[in-house]
Scaffold this active site. Structure first.
Site, short mmCIF file in Angstrom:
data_model
loop_
_atom_site.label_atom_id
_atom_site.label_comp_id
_atom_site.label_asym_id
_atom_site.label_seq_id
_atom_site.Cartn_x
_atom_site.Cartn_y
_atom_site.Cartn_z
N ASP A 13 0.81 -1.23 0.00
CA ASP A 13 0.00 0.00 0.00
C ASP A 13 0.84 1.27 0.00
OD1 ASP A 13 -2.20 -1.70 0.17
OD2 ASP A 13 -2.11 -1.71 2.36
N LYS A 16 1.82 2.10 -5.13
CA LYS A 16 2.39 1.58 -6.37
C LYS A 16 1.46 1.86 -7.56
CE LYS A 16 2.49 -2.52 -4.40
NZ LYS A 16 2.17 -2.15 -3.02
N GLY A 40 -4.56 -4.36 -3.61
CA GLY A 40 -5.56 -3.33 -3.88
C GLY A 40 -4.80 -2.08 -4.29
N HIS A 41 -4.87 -1.73 -5.57
CA HIS A 41 -4.11 -0.58 -6.08
C HIS A 41 -5.07 0.55 -6.45
CE1 HIS A 41 -0.65 -3.52 -7.29
NE2 HIS A 41 -0.89 -3.50 -6.00
N GLN A 223 1.92 -6.29 -3.41
CA GLN A 223 2.51 -6.52 -2.09
C GLN A 223 3.85 -5.78 -1.99
OE1 GLN A 223 1.15 -9.72 -3.67
NE2 GLN A 223 -0.64 -8.72 -2.86
P1 GDP Z 1 -0.73 0.27 -3.56
O1 GDP Z 1 -1.35 -0.99 -3.08
O2 GDP Z 1 0.74 0.30 -3.33
O3 GDP Z 1 -1.08 0.61 -4.98
O4 GDP Z 1 -1.34 1.44 -2.64
P2 GDP Z 1 -2.89 1.61 -2.17
O5 GDP Z 1 -3.65 2.15 -3.31
O6 GDP Z 1 -3.38 0.39 -1.50
O7 GDP Z 1 -2.71 2.68 -1.01
C1 GDP Z 1 -2.13 3.92 -1.23
C2 GDP Z 1 -3.11 4.99 -0.75
O8 GDP Z 1 -2.46 6.24 -0.67
C3 GDP Z 1 -4.27 5.21 -1.71
O9 GDP Z 1 -5.40 5.60 -0.99
C4 GDP Z 1 -3.77 6.33 -2.60
O10 GDP Z 1 -4.81 7.06 -3.21
C5 GDP Z 1 -3.04 7.17 -1.58
N1 GDP Z 1 -1.90 7.94 -2.10
C6 GDP Z 1 -0.93 7.52 -2.95
N2 GDP Z 1 0.01 8.46 -3.08
C7 GDP Z 1 -0.36 9.51 -2.30
C8 GDP Z 1 0.26 10.77 -1.98
O11 GDP Z 1 1.33 11.13 -2.45
N3 GDP Z 1 -0.42 11.55 -1.09
C9 GDP Z 1 -1.62 11.18 -0.55
N4 GDP Z 1 -2.21 12.02 0.31
N5 GDP Z 1 -2.22 10.01 -0.82
C10 GDP Z 1 -1.58 9.17 -1.68
P1 IMO Z 2 -0.84 -4.24 -2.23
O1 IMO Z 2 -0.44 -4.75 -3.59
C1 IMO Z 2 -0.92 -4.68 2.10
C2 IMO Z 2 -0.88 -8.76 3.72
C3 IMO Z 2 -2.12 -9.16 4.46
C4 IMO Z 2 -1.52 -10.10 5.48
C5 IMO Z 2 -0.42 -10.81 4.69
C6 IMO Z 2 -0.81 -12.17 4.15
O2 IMO Z 2 -2.12 -3.51 -2.21
O3 IMO Z 2 0.29 -3.49 -1.63
P2 IMO Z 2 -2.42 -12.93 2.16
O4 IMO Z 2 -3.88 -12.69 1.93
O5 IMO Z 2 -1.54 -12.40 1.08
O6 IMO Z 2 -2.11 -14.34 2.50
O7 IMO Z 2 -2.07 -12.08 3.50
O8 IMO Z 2 -0.10 -9.94 3.61
N1 IMO Z 2 -1.10 -8.25 2.33
C7 IMO Z 2 -1.07 -6.95 1.99
N2 IMO Z 2 -0.93 -5.85 2.76
N3 IMO Z 2 -1.01 -4.56 0.76
C8 IMO Z 2 -1.12 -5.65 -0.03
O9 IMO Z 2 -1.08 -5.57 -1.38
C9 IMO Z 2 -1.20 -6.92 0.59
N4 IMO Z 2 -1.32 -8.19 0.14
C10 IMO Z 2 -1.25 -8.98 1.21
O10 IMO Z 2 -2.77 -8.06 5.05
O11 IMO Z 2 -0.90 -9.36 6.50
MG MG Z 3 -2.83 -1.64 -1.75
#
Ligand code: GDP
Ligand code: IMO
Ligand code: MG
Length: 423
Positions: A13, A16, A40-41, A223
């Site tokens: 998270d 990416k 979840g991206h 991840q």
């Molecule tokens: P990912 O799994 O690595 O793609 O990241 P996620 O989407 O799960 O979580 C990143 C969160 O941070 C999301 O809610 C994005 O909209 C938010 N986000 C990403 N970059 C920025 C930033 O530079 N500033 C702020 N305020 N939010 C950001």
């Molecule tokens: P993105 O791509 C954050 C975590 C789960 C748990 C552990 C194992 O959005 O960055 P699993 O269901 O994979 O067996 O769970 O890994 N986890 C993540 N945490 N972002 C993710 O993906 C994750 N994918 C798995 O919360 O701790």
């Molecule tokens: Mg994510």
């Protein structure tokens, strides 16, 4: 030609999705190589929010070939729902291809994920319960069902029946759950197969052809380094290899073909699920970061644990991934905190160390050593040039570069696609 990899350097998270969407603009192919719908991206484009779990984040750009590689585990129901959701928003999924070697998440994988987590009790991992671990276990145990099997009705039926002999015993006799009916699964999955068949192919040949034709390829990490099965905080990890090396095995690309590796991090740290987190702030500071950064899971909605940025982790991530650049998000968020702490090393048994121990028992003894920085009063979310960032922000970023030994190439100052500074 450029082949670029975007990977997470923390516990996921990091943001990416936002950079993959941005870099996809000048890529021909966007390829996912690990994980499944545990990911979840989030992408915010022109004010519209998209949350992608399986489909590569390049899909929002017209005409890009988006590929789900062999290293991914695919839940066909989730994939079809995601495809429908995008179509409803006017986005074509015609250019989506799925590796015939990717493994399929079956209903018994999801059930076993649930039951195993319950059985672990206080030692539960906090998985996403999407069947990820059990699907990868079947892959290594050599009983998995692949996409090439799913689209072959006869073979699929045989494999489901064979698998259920053991899976039902495990579910019923070991965990006291309710087993599955083979015919019901075969019926349900045959409908998925019919809808997905035209997308399933030997993607490896397509990727290699693109390399030969000098095209731009972007590999989308899911991840992160500290959730990696080998390099993460085992056993509190996921069941695949989300590090840059995962591109080689999860997309079938030799290491010599990788040009650049972007490591994405937040200007602080977050983690969802159980496991160690040396710089965690389970207090008012952590709560403030969670609210300012809106740290709630994209996949499960769980509140994320929050804490300070740990450069011991990022240095380790730089090494195991061969990072060529850093992409730092939430520079806007961290600036709103009056004082910012940055972990520059650990103190263990009275001695300073700057490596990340494998043993969780040793890691528990590590106390972060912090340096303190001033936040920035000015709202940085509208800044688009590095030189226009508040001087306190530049001081903080320079120190991170210095400690990690890798240059900052991208800076995130907000959720939107546009809120990125290219350094
Ligand atoms: P990912 O799994 O690595 O793609 O990241 P996620 O989407 O799960 O979580 C990143 C969160 O941070 C999301 O809610 C994005 O909209 C938010 N986000 C990403 N970059 C920025 C930033 O530079 N500033 C702020 N305020 N939010 C950001
Ligand atoms: P993105 O791509 C954050 C975590 C789960 C748990 C552990 C194992 O959005 O960055 P699993 O269901 O994979 O067996 O769970 O890994 N986890 C993540 N945490 N972002 C993710 O993906 C994750 N994918 C798995 O919360 O701790
Ligand atoms: Mg994510």
């Amino acid at each position: 030609m450029a082949t670029r990899v975007v990977i997470g350097t923390q516990w996921g998270d990091e943001g990416k999705g936002k950079y993959i969407d941005m870099l996809a603009g000048n890529s021909d192919l966007v390829v996912r190589f690990s994980g499944g719908n545990n990911a979840g991206h989030t992408i915010v484009a022109d004010g519209v929010k998209y949350a992608l779990h399986l489909i590569p984040s390049g899909i929002l750009h017209k005409g890009k070939t988006c590929i789900i590689g062999n290293g991914v585990v695919v839940d066909p129901a989730v994939l079809l729902k995601e495809m429908d959701g995008l179509r409803e928003k006017g986005i074509s999924v015609d250019n989506l291809l799925i590796s015939d070697r990717a493994h399929v998440i079956m209903p018994y994988h999801k059930e076993l994920d649930e039951l195993q987590e319950k059985f672990r009790g206080s030692n539960s991992i906090g998985t996403t319960k999407r069947g990820i671990g059990p699907a990868y276990s079947d892959k290594t145990e050599r009983s998995g069902i692949r996409m090439c099997d799913l689209v072959d009705a006869e073979l699929f039926s045989e494999k489901v029946k064979e698998n259920l002999k053991v899976k039902n015993l495990m579910i019923e006799k070991v965990y006291g759950g309710k087993g599955f009916d083979a015919d019901a699964i075969i019926q349900e999955y045959s409908e998925y197969a019919n809808k997905l068949r035209k997308h399933v192919t030997d993607v490896n040949a397509i990727i290699f052809e693109a390399i030969e034709q000098d095209k731009n390829i972007l590999f989308e990490g899911a991840q992160a380094t500290f959730l990696d099965l080998d390099f993460g905080t085992y056993p509190y990890v996921t069941s695949s290899n989300p590090v840059a090396g995962g591109v080689c095995t999860g997309a079938g690309v030799g290491p010599v073909y990788i040009d650049e590796v972007y490591g994405v991090l937040k200007a602080y740290t977050s983690r969802v699920g159980a496991g160690p987190f040396p710089t965690e702030q389970d207090n008012e500071i952590g709560n403030t970061i969670r609210e300012l950064g809106w740290e709630y899971g994209t996949t499960t909605g769980r509140p994320r644990r929050c804490g300070w940025l740990d450069t011991v982790m990022i240095r380790y991530a730089a090494r195991v991934n061969g990072l060529t650049g850093l992409a730092i998000n939430h520079v806007d968020t961290v600036g709103k905190l009056g004082k910012i702490k940055l972990c520059v090393g650990y103190k263990k048994d009275g001695v300073q160390i700057n490596y990340f121990p494998a043993s969780l028992k040793e890691l528990a003894k590590c106390e972060p050593i912090y340096e303190e920085f001033d936040g920035w009063e000015i709202d940085s979310s509208k800044v688009r040039k590095y030189e226009d960032l508040p001087s306190n922000a530049k001081t903080y970023l320079s120190r991170i570069e210095e400690l990690v030994g890798v240059k900052v190439k991208l800076v995130g100052v907000g959720k939107d696609r546009e809120q990125t500074i290219v350094v």
